[in-house]
Scaffold this motif. Structure first.
Motif, PDB file in Angstrom:
ATOM      1  N   VAL A   5     -10.100  -6.772   0.542  1.00 47.54           N
ATOM      2  CA  VAL A   5      -9.018  -7.748   0.752  1.00 47.54           C
ATOM      3  C   VAL A   5      -8.833  -8.020   2.243  1.00 47.54           C
ATOM      4  O   VAL A   5      -8.781  -7.083   3.045  1.00 47.54           O
ATOM      5  N   PRO A   6      -8.716  -9.289   2.646  1.00 44.21           N
ATOM      6  CA  PRO A   6      -8.517  -9.608   4.064  1.00 44.21           C
ATOM      7  C   PRO A   6      -7.084  -9.329   4.493  1.00 44.21           C
ATOM      8  O   PRO A   6      -6.273 -10.241   4.693  1.00 44.21           O
ATOM      9  N   ALA A   7      -6.751  -8.038   4.633  1.00 41.55           N
ATOM     10  CA  ALA A   7      -5.406  -7.645   5.033  1.00 41.55           C
ATOM     11  C   ALA A   7      -5.497  -6.636   6.167  1.00 41.55           C
ATOM     12  O   ALA A   7      -6.452  -5.863   6.254  1.00 41.55           O
ATOM     13  N   THR A   8      -4.508  -6.634   7.041  1.00 34.77           N
ATOM     14  CA  THR A   8      -4.464  -5.664   8.125  1.00 34.77           C
ATOM     15  C   THR A   8      -3.861  -4.354   7.626  1.00 34.77           C
ATOM     16  O   THR A   8      -3.229  -4.305   6.566  1.00 34.77           O
ATOM     17  N   ASN A   9      -4.042  -3.294   8.402  1.00 32.34           N
ATOM     18  CA  ASN A   9      -3.441  -2.016   8.043  1.00 32.34           C
ATOM     19  C   ASN A   9      -1.934  -2.141   7.859  1.00 32.34           C
ATOM     20  O   ASN A   9      -1.350  -1.570   6.935  1.00 32.34           O
ATOM     21  N   GLU A  10      -1.300  -2.879   8.765  1.00 29.28           N
ATOM     22  CA  GLU A  10       0.149  -3.014   8.732  1.00 29.28           C
ATOM     23  C   GLU A  10       0.647  -3.739   7.483  1.00 29.28           C
ATOM     24  O   GLU A  10       1.813  -3.598   7.098  1.00 29.28           O
ATOM     25  N   ALA A  11      -0.231  -4.510   6.845  1.00 25.20           N
ATOM     26  CA  ALA A  11       0.174  -5.284   5.671  1.00 25.20           C
ATOM     27  C   ALA A  11       0.007  -4.518   4.370  1.00 25.20           C
ATOM     28  O   ALA A  11       0.448  -4.978   3.317  1.00 25.20           O
ATOM     29  N   ILE A  12      -0.650  -3.355   4.417  1.00 25.15           N
ATOM     30  CA  ILE A  12      -0.956  -2.609   3.197  1.00 25.15           C
ATOM     31  C   ILE A  12       0.066  -1.489   3.006  1.00 25.15           C
ATOM     32  O   ILE A  12       0.270  -0.663   3.897  1.00 25.15           O
ATOM     33  N   THR A  13       0.689  -1.472   1.851  1.00 30.33           N
ATOM     34  CA  THR A  13       1.654  -0.432   1.509  1.00 30.33           C
ATOM     35  C   THR A  13       1.068   0.487   0.454  1.00 30.33           C
ATOM     36  O   THR A  13       0.562   0.019  -0.568  1.00 30.33           O
ATOM     37  N   VAL A  14       1.126   1.790   0.689  1.00 29.52           N
ATOM     38  CA  VAL A  14       0.690   2.790  -0.280  1.00 29.52           C
ATOM     39  C   VAL A  14       1.887   3.666  -0.623  1.00 29.52           C
ATOM     40  O   VAL A  14       2.501   4.255   0.266  1.00 29.52           O
ATOM     41  N   LEU A  15       2.212   3.730  -1.904  1.00 28.85           N
ATOM     42  CA  LEU A  15       3.327   4.538  -2.389  1.00 28.85           C
ATOM     43  C   LEU A  15       2.779   5.676  -3.237  1.00 28.85           C
ATOM     44  O   LEU A  15       2.037   5.440  -4.182  1.00 28.85           O
ATOM     45  N   VAL A  16       3.153   6.891  -2.909  1.00 30.78           N
ATOM     46  CA  VAL A  16       2.705   8.057  -3.669  1.00 30.78           C
ATOM     47  C   VAL A  16       3.903   8.662  -4.394  1.00 30.78           C
ATOM     48  O   VAL A  16       4.880   9.067  -3.765  1.00 30.78           O
ATOM     49  N   SER A  17       3.827   8.694  -5.706  1.00 31.01           N
ATOM     50  CA  SER A  17       4.867   9.308  -6.536  1.00 31.01           C
ATOM     51  C   SER A  17       4.305  10.584  -7.133  1.00 31.01           C
ATOM     52  O   SER A  17       3.204  10.589  -7.690  1.00 31.01           O
ATOM     53  N   GLU A  18       5.071  11.677  -7.022  1.00 25.59           N
ATOM     54  CA  GLU A  18       4.619  12.964  -7.532  1.00 25.59           C
ATOM     55  C   GLU A  18       5.402  13.347  -8.785  1.00 25.59           C
ATOM     56  O   GLU A  18       6.597  13.089  -8.900  1.00 25.59           O
ATOM     57  N   TYR A  19       4.698  13.988  -9.718  1.00 26.22           N
ATOM     58  CA  TYR A  19       5.294  14.398 -10.977  1.00 26.22           C
ATOM     59  C   TYR A  19       5.039  15.887 -11.192  1.00 26.22           C
ATOM     60  O   TYR A  19       3.927  16.375 -10.968  1.00 26.22           O
ATOM     61  N   ALA A  20       6.069  16.587 -11.629  1.00 30.62           N
ATOM     62  CA  ALA A  20       5.901  17.990 -11.986  1.00 30.62           C
ATOM     63  C   ALA A  20       5.004  18.094 -13.208  1.00 30.62           C
ATOM     64  O   ALA A  20       4.977  17.199 -14.059  1.00 30.62           O
ATOM     65  N   SER A  21       4.242  19.191 -13.306  1.00 28.60           N
ATOM     66  CA  SER A  21       3.292  19.332 -14.408  1.00 28.60           C
ATOM     67  C   SER A  21       3.980  19.298 -15.767  1.00 28.60           C
ATOM     68  O   SER A  21       3.393  18.842 -16.753  1.00 28.60           O
ATOM     69  N   GLU A  23       0.134 -14.254   4.805  1.00 31.02           N
ATOM     70  CA  GLU A  23      -0.590 -12.995   4.933  1.00 31.02           C
ATOM     71  C   GLU A  23      -0.652 -12.267   3.604  1.00 31.02           C
ATOM     72  O   GLU A  23       0.310 -12.244   2.846  1.00 31.02           O
ATOM     73  N   LYS A  24      -1.814 -11.668   3.314  1.00 24.68           N
ATOM     74  CA  LYS A  24      -1.976 -10.854   2.123  1.00 24.68           C
ATOM     75  C   LYS A  24      -1.245  -9.527   2.321  1.00 24.68           C
ATOM     76  O   LYS A  24      -1.411  -8.859   3.331  1.00 24.68           O
ATOM     77  N   MET A  25      -0.450  -9.133   1.327  1.00 22.00           N
ATOM     78  CA  MET A  25       0.367  -7.923   1.422  1.00 22.00           C
ATOM     79  C   MET A  25       0.113  -7.032   0.210  1.00 22.00           C
ATOM     80  O   MET A  25       0.926  -6.988  -0.718  1.00 22.00           O
ATOM     81  N   PRO A  26      -1.014  -6.312   0.159  1.00 21.64           N
ATOM     82  CA  PRO A  26      -1.302  -5.479  -1.009  1.00 21.64           C
ATOM     83  C   PRO A  26      -0.355  -4.274  -1.086  1.00 21.64           C
ATOM     84  O   PRO A  26       0.044  -3.708  -0.067  1.00 21.64           O
ATOM     85  N   ILE A  27      -0.031  -3.887  -2.306  1.00 16.93           N
ATOM     86  CA  ILE A  27       0.755  -2.687  -2.555  1.00 16.93           C
ATOM     87  C   ILE A  27       0.000  -1.824  -3.554  1.00 16.93           C
ATOM     88  O   ILE A  27      -0.404  -2.293  -4.617  1.00 16.93           O
ATOM     89  N   VAL A  28      -0.207  -0.556  -3.215  1.00 15.30           N
ATOM     90  CA  VAL A  28      -0.877   0.389  -4.094  1.00 15.30           C
ATOM     91  C   VAL A  28       0.098   1.514  -4.410  1.00 15.30           C
ATOM     92  O   VAL A  28       0.682   2.108  -3.498  1.00 15.30           O
ATOM     93  N   GLU A  29       0.282   1.792  -5.689  1.00 17.33           N
ATOM     94  CA  GLU A  29       1.108   2.916  -6.094  1.00 17.33           C
ATOM     95  C   GLU A  29       0.215   3.976  -6.722  1.00 17.33           C
ATOM     96  O   GLU A  29      -0.483   3.709  -7.701  1.00 17.33           O
ATOM     97  N   ALA A  30       0.237   5.163  -6.171  1.00 16.62           N
ATOM     98  CA  ALA A  30      -0.542   6.281  -6.691  1.00 16.62           C
ATOM     99  C   ALA A  30       0.408   7.287  -7.327  1.00 16.62           C
ATOM    100  O   ALA A  30       1.356   7.745  -6.691  1.00 16.62           O
TER     101      ALA A  30
END
Length: 210
Positions: free
Chosen positions: A55-71, A22-29
């Motif tokens: 990408v032929p991936a299901t919702n459950e296979a996609i990871t989105v990571l959000v990192s926040e930074y102070a100005s 299974e395709k397991m995309p990871i997106v870091e924002a």
């Protein structure tokens, strides 16, 4: 800033005797602090949808990571920056506009339209004002209300496109009620304003056969 980890393949247990790749995309924002939780949720949903579009991936296979930074931890050109305000949800803009139109609150509806707004309804020339629409519609029905089955929104170039789909109910000019008439509306939203509306429905066909 967005860092995309290209989809990798992972062996996943599927059944008692089968394995699948299974395709397991990871997106870091990486974003600056200041966005509200609902705005970050919209961002995560949009990134997930963008991956699934290609990408032929299901919702459950996609990871989105959000990192926040102070100005104070971010600078461009040697200057600290503040986050740009999030754009308003285009779907909500459209639904608010349609609700205002049903209530005949033309001032509120007009406030949601861009300067170059245009609209096309079935068997009508392009119109650019709500007064034109009301004048055109007065011989078609007394009033009309919408029930929504689906609302979809996505970005297309410089505009957000919103589709609403469902059924119409109301009264014909003689007071006879109608209901269950199909419709689809397509809107373009730019800069938080509606700039275009295209409408398709079966009003004329139902009235002719009624």
């Amino acid at each position: 800033m967005f860092i995309l980890t290209f989809p990798y393949t992972k062996t996943c247990y599927m059944k008692s005797t089968d394995f699948a790749r299974e395709k397991m995309p990871i997106v870091e924002a990486r974003i600056l602090e200041g966005y509200a939780p609902e705005e970050k949720k919209r961002l995560i949903t949009a990134l997930t949808d963008a991956i699934r579009f290609v990408v032929p991936a299901t919702n459950e296979a996609i990871t989105v990571l959000v990192s926040e930074y102070a100005s104070e931890n971010y600078a461009r050109g040697g200057e600290h920056r503040s986050p740009a305000p999030a754009l308003p949800d285009p779907s909500q803009i459209v639904l608010n506009y349609l609700a205002a139109m049903e209530e005949r609150d033309l001032a509120a509806a007009n406030a949601m339209l861009g300067e170059e707004f245009s609209m096309v309804f079935p068997a009508a020339q392009s119109m650019s004002s709500l007064n034109e629409l009301i004048d055109w519609a007065k011989d078609r029905y007394r009033f009309v209300k919408k029930t929504y089955d689906n609302v979809e929104a996505f970005q297309s170039g410089d505009v957000a496109v919103v589709y609403t789909q469902g059924t119409l109910s109301g009264e014909w000019p003689d007071g006879t009620p109608f209901a269950g008439i199909r419709f689809i509306d397509r809107f373009e939203v730019s800069g938080g304003k509606i700039v275009k509306q295209d409408v398709w429905n079966d009003l004329a066909e139902v009235r002719a056969n009624g």
